[in-house]
Design a protein around this motif. Structure first.
Motif, PDB file in Angstrom:
ATOM      1  N   ARG A 322       1.071  -1.136   0.093  1.00  0.00           N
ATOM      2  CA  ARG A 322      -0.035  -0.410  -0.651  1.00  0.00           C
ATOM      3  C   ARG A 322       1.447   1.242   0.659  1.00  0.00           C
ATOM      4  N   VAL A 323      -0.105   2.288  -0.456  1.00  0.00           N
ATOM      5  CA  VAL A 323       0.749   3.759   0.003  1.00  0.00           C
ATOM      6  C   VAL A 323       0.517   4.160   0.668  1.00  0.00           C
ATOM      7  N   TYR A 324       0.839   4.662   1.843  1.00  0.00           N
ATOM      8  CA  TYR A 324       0.208   5.766   3.189  1.00  0.00           C
ATOM      9  C   TYR A 324       0.896   6.858   3.142  1.00  0.00           C
ATOM     10  N   THR A 325      -0.258   7.455   3.334  1.00  0.00           N
ATOM     11  CA  THR A 325      -0.110   9.301   3.369  1.00  0.00           C
ATOM     12  C   THR A 325      -1.164   9.496   4.876  1.00  0.00           C
ATOM     13  N   THR A 326       0.072  10.337   5.615  1.00  0.00           N
ATOM     14  CA  THR A 326      -0.749  10.731   6.760  1.00  0.00           C
ATOM     15  C   THR A 326      -0.898  12.539   6.668  1.00  0.00           C
ATOM     16  N   ILE A 327      -1.141  12.947   7.641  1.00  0.00           N
ATOM     17  CA  ILE A 327      -1.816  14.825   7.244  1.00  0.00           C
ATOM     18  C   ILE A 327      -1.637  14.775   9.115  1.00  0.00           C
ATOM     19  N   TYR A 328      -1.295  16.852   8.585  1.00  0.00           N
ATOM     20  CA  TYR A 328      -1.092  16.621  10.263  1.00  0.00           C
ATOM     21  C   TYR A 328      -1.474  18.291   9.668  1.00  0.00           C
ATOM     22  N   GLY A 329      -2.777  18.165  10.076  1.00  0.00           N
ATOM     23  CA  GLY A 329      -3.382  19.889   9.693  1.00  0.00           C
ATOM     24  C   GLY A 329      -3.755  20.920  10.202  1.00  0.00           C
ATOM     25  N   HIS A 330      -3.701  21.368   9.564  1.00  0.00           N
ATOM     26  CA  HIS A 330      -3.337  23.297  10.391  1.00  0.00           C
ATOM     27  C   HIS A 330      -2.518  23.441  11.033  1.00  0.00           C
ATOM     28  N   LEU A 331      -1.167  23.728  11.157  1.00  0.00           N
ATOM     29  CA  LEU A 331       0.291  23.742  11.371  1.00  0.00           C
ATOM     30  C   LEU A 331       0.390  25.638  11.010  1.00  0.00           C
ATOM     31  N   ASP A 332       0.859  25.956  12.542  1.00  0.00           N
ATOM     32  CA  ASP A 332       1.339  27.216  12.976  1.00  0.00           C
ATOM     33  C   ASP A 332       2.814  27.484  12.325  1.00  0.00           C
ATOM     34  N   ARG A 333       3.425  26.070  12.405  1.00  0.00           N
ATOM     35  CA  ARG A 333       5.084  26.596  11.783  1.00  0.00           C
ATOM     36  C   ARG A 333       5.222  25.445  10.683  1.00  0.00           C
ATOM     37  N   LEU A 334       6.205  25.483   9.561  1.00  0.00           N
ATOM     38  CA  LEU A 334       6.326  24.546   8.992  1.00  0.00           C
ATOM     39  C   LEU A 334       7.661  23.866   8.899  1.00  0.00           C
ATOM     40  N   ASP A 335       8.188  23.167   9.835  1.00  0.00           N
ATOM     41  CA  ASP A 335       9.310  22.223  10.213  1.00  0.00           C
ATOM     42  C   ASP A 335      10.428  21.692   8.774  1.00  0.00           C
ATOM     43  N   VAL A 336       9.569  21.139   8.015  1.00  0.00           N
ATOM     44  CA  VAL A 336       9.670  20.176   7.220  1.00  0.00           C
ATOM     45  C   VAL A 336       9.695  21.044   5.259  1.00  0.00           C
ATOM     46  N   GLN A 347       9.769  16.222  14.549  1.00  0.00           N
ATOM     47  CA  GLN A 347       9.444  17.602  14.445  1.00  0.00           C
ATOM     48  C   GLN A 347       8.532  17.576  12.555  1.00  0.00           C
ATOM     49  N   VAL A 348       7.867  18.150  12.484  1.00  0.00           N
ATOM     50  CA  VAL A 348       7.458  18.421  10.792  1.00  0.00           C
ATOM     51  C   VAL A 348       7.421  19.791  11.472  1.00  0.00           C
ATOM     52  N   GLY A 349       6.452  20.504  12.885  1.00  0.00           N
ATOM     53  CA  GLY A 349       5.805  21.731  13.023  1.00  0.00           C
ATOM     54  C   GLY A 349       5.964  21.786  13.986  1.00  0.00           C
ATOM     55  N   LEU A 350       4.789  23.176  14.590  1.00  0.00           N
ATOM     56  CA  LEU A 350       3.958  23.405  15.350  1.00  0.00           C
ATOM     57  C   LEU A 350       2.278  23.178  15.281  1.00  0.00           C
ATOM     58  N   SER A 351       1.910  23.112  16.281  1.00  0.00           N
ATOM     59  CA  SER A 351       0.541  22.998  15.578  1.00  0.00           C
ATOM     60  C   SER A 351      -0.193  24.402  15.807  1.00  0.00           C
ATOM     61  N   GLY A 352      -1.305  24.477  15.205  1.00  0.00           N
ATOM     62  CA  GLY A 352      -1.862  25.815  15.086  1.00  0.00           C
ATOM     63  C   GLY A 352      -3.229  25.414  15.067  1.00  0.00           C
TER      64      GLY A 352
END
Ligand SMILES: [Zn+2]
Length: 469
Positions: A322-336, A347-352
């Motif tokens: 399979r191909v999986y995609t995870t989604i991390y929504g509504h971030l306040d800062r993007l680190d990648v 860490q991929v970001g900070l939540s918003g």
């Protein structure tokens, strides 16, 4: 012989059109644009490239009302691209209008189709699929006057069921595969299509009803070799996307909740954790970053706001690729950044969840979603049935970190007859199995059990899935 074609847009990168020609491609759908102002960056290169090797061209324009564009503004955008092409704007095949985004105001769409018909001197083709046409139902009668280019995405057959089937559509083209692996696309793949019949002089024998189409498929189907799967990692599992136990956070919206708000996907397509702004958000698994910010086709507004997506090919619970995609929504800062490889826990970001780039959000939270599809990626356009409950893969977390409510739900076993559920792939099964539902198999093909909805639209799953009767 039915004609082999492709459809391309900027996602497929640069196309070496001679390579396509050498592989037997005789026609191509080439994306022009969308709405009033969005233009596909590869439109000119593709339009001239296909012509230079004698591949018949079908421009396509994406109908998208979500920013308020109606018939006239779509037509203005289309006309401007046509102007760029000078005398060569018409192409060899009728323009296609891509209708796969809700909402659709039928009168506006019809007005646009008539404007296109006046320009081209022939009716455009409509590109769409049963899954979206069901959402858009009731369908106006006049749709049956058009010829259709039908989504399939499955190597099995066009999905024609529900309100779309009731139109008795004239299907002239079928999008068979989203991932024909080729060397002549810089993305490494293209979408593969079949035209039903001879393109010469645009004399198309018509497929006038579903029975003919099914007969055609039985005679000609499965010509596409399954693409080589990507390297597969270990069985997929998710770590917590948050640094503190999930039990310490209120779940403000569960997966599949509130279908009245999420008509396009049948319910909330992830799990919302109510967490303070600025909470570190962690990659739940290793993989490649495919989105960081807004999606490229939504430059001005994205419902997920600034978000990160991570893609990984891995084995399903049942050993399927399979191909999986995870989604991390509504971030306040993007680190990648897009294209980066991340490790589990990174860490991929900070939540918003608040502010002008939060998207569809009413307060601080993390939206965490999982998309599970076949063995090949097809970019960032997902079908409703691709979304799965994250709890399916989070379940190895210690139960103490999972709320009592969720533990209870897992233990609730019910049976569901899904013969008549219009879904196009097995992710519905996985998604529903996450809450303990069992299924019945009605047909077996190629070692896969098929849940045969009506013969015109069906889903498949491996019968060894536990719970399948
Ligand atoms: Zn959400």
């Amino acid at each position: 012989v039915d004609e082999l074609g492709i459809d391309v847009d900027f996602n497929k990168g640069t196309i070496v059109w001679q390579g396509a020609k050498d592989d037997g491609v005789v026609f191509a759908g080439i994306r022009w644009g969308q709405r009033r102002d969005w233009r596909d960056s590869q439109r000119l290169a593709n339009w001239t490239g296909a012509r230079s090797v004698g591949i018949a061209r079908m421009g396509y324009w994406v109908w998208d009302e979500r920013g308020g564009d109606g018939a006239l503004s779509h037509w203005q955008g289309l006309s401007e691209v046509a102007d760029e092409f000078g005398d060569d704007w018409r192409g060899e095949l009728p323009l296609a209008v891509d209708v796969e985004k809700a909402p659709v105001s039928w009168d506006e769409l019809r007005q646009f189709l008539l404007l296109v018909e006046a320009d081209w001197g022939r009716k455009p083709t409509i590109y769409s699929g049963s899954w979206i046409l069901e959402e858009l139902a009731p369908l106006p009668e006049w749709l049956s006057e058009y010829e259709w280019w039908v989504t399939g995405y499955n190597n099995v057959g066009p999905d024609v069921w529900g309100p779309f089937a009731d139109l008795h559509p004239t299907v002239v083209c079928w999008q068979q595969s989203e991932d024909w692996r080729v060397s002549w696309s810089s993305a490494g793949y293209v979408d593969r299509d079949y035209w039903q019949g001879d393109l010469g002089g645009y004399l198309m024998p018509r497929v006038v009803n579903l029975d003919d189409l099914v007969a055609w498929l039985d005679a000609h189907g499965y010509e596409c070799e399954p693409p080589a799967p990507p390297p597969i990692g270990a069985a997929f599992a998710l770590a917590s996307p948050l640094p503190v136990p999930l039990s310490q956070h209120r779940i403000s919206q569960e997966f599949n909740a509130n279908p009245q708000w999420y008509a396009g996907v049948g319910g909330h397509d992830g799990v919302d954790f109510a967490i303070p702004e600025g909470t570190p958000v962690l990659a739940s698994h290793a993989g490649k970053v495919t989105v960081s910010g807004y999606r490229p086709d939504r430059p001005t507004y994205d419902p997920y706001g600034d978000h990160v997506r991570i893609e990984q090919a891995a084995l399903d619970l049942d050993g399927q690729e399979r191909v999986y995609t995870t989604i991390y929504g509504h971030l306040d800062r993007l680190d990648v950044q897009v294209g980066a490889t991340v490790e589990k826990g990174q860490q991929v970001g900070l939540s918003g969840g608040v502010g002008s780039r939060a998207g569809n959000s009413t307060g601080p939270h993390l939206h965490f979603g999982v998309v599970c599809r076949g063995a090949q990626s097809r970019g960032e356009t997902f079908l409703a049935g691709d979304f799965a409950s994250p709890w399916l893969w989070l379940k190895d977390l210690p139960e103490r970190v999972i709320s009592a409510e969720i533990v209870q739900r897992r233990k609730t076993l019910t049976a569901l007859n899904i013969r008549n559920v219009p879904m196009t792939d097995g992710s519905l099964v996985r998604r529903t199995m996450a809450v303990g539902v069992t299924f019945s198999v009605y047909e077996v093909r190629s070692g896969w059990g098929a849940i045969d909805f009506s013969r015109t639209g069906w889903s498949s799953l491996n019968p060894s899935y536990s719970g399948v009767a």
